[in-house]
Design a protein around this motif. Structure first.
Motif, mmCIF file in Angstrom:
data_model
loop_
_atom_site.group_PDB
_atom_site.id
_atom_site.type_symbol
_atom_site.label_atom_id
_atom_site.label_comp_id
_atom_site.label_asym_id
_atom_site.label_seq_id
_atom_site.Cartn_x
_atom_site.Cartn_y
_atom_site.Cartn_z
ATOM 1 N N PHE A 204 -2.678 21.154 -17.095
ATOM 2 C CA PHE A 204 -1.025 20.312 -15.642
ATOM 3 C C PHE A 204 -2.352 19.577 -14.979
ATOM 4 O O PHE A 204 -2.499 18.402 -14.661
ATOM 5 C CB PHE A 204 -0.417 21.464 -14.831
ATOM 6 C CG PHE A 204 -0.055 20.885 -13.021
ATOM 7 C CD1 PHE A 204 0.119 20.787 -12.291
ATOM 8 C CD2 PHE A 204 1.381 19.903 -14.442
ATOM 9 C CE1 PHE A 204 -0.094 19.892 -11.648
ATOM 10 C CE2 PHE A 204 2.081 19.041 -13.225
ATOM 11 C CZ PHE A 204 1.785 19.129 -11.815
ATOM 12 N N LEU B 73 -2.653 15.703 -15.525
ATOM 13 C CA LEU B 73 -2.010 14.676 -14.211
ATOM 14 C C LEU B 73 -3.565 13.565 -12.868
ATOM 15 O O LEU B 73 -3.186 12.340 -12.583
ATOM 16 C CB LEU B 73 -2.324 15.867 -13.133
ATOM 17 C CG LEU B 73 -2.052 15.213 -11.353
ATOM 18 C CD1 LEU B 73 0.007 14.693 -11.527
ATOM 19 C CD2 LEU B 73 -2.027 15.978 -10.459
ATOM 20 N N ILE C 23 -2.747 9.655 -12.978
ATOM 21 C CA ILE C 23 -3.458 9.169 -12.024
ATOM 22 C C ILE C 23 -4.669 7.511 -12.163
ATOM 23 O O ILE C 23 -4.302 6.924 -11.615
ATOM 24 C CB ILE C 23 -4.157 9.900 -10.846
ATOM 25 C CG1 ILE C 23 -2.308 10.865 -10.043
ATOM 26 C CG2 ILE C 23 -3.937 9.572 -9.813
ATOM 27 C CD1 ILE C 23 -2.972 12.046 -9.373
#
Length: 45
Positions: free
Chosen positions: A9, A13, A17
């Motif tokens: 995760f 992420l 980003i």
């Protein structure tokens, strides 16, 4: 299993980003005196 999910995760992420960078350094607007910076369209009666 929980650590593997958390690691996956975090990697997803960070990639998401970092791929959404927005560079507005070339967006230079010249503002003259008594110029409005609002972007809303006002109805004129």
């Amino acid at each position: 299993m929980k650590k593997l999910f958390l690691f996956t995760f975090l990697v997803v992420l960070i990639v998401a980003i970092s791929s959404c960078s927005y560079d507005d350094s070339n967006d230079i607007d010249v503002i003259t005196p008594n110029d409005s910076t609002t972007t809303a369209i006002h109805k004129i009666n």
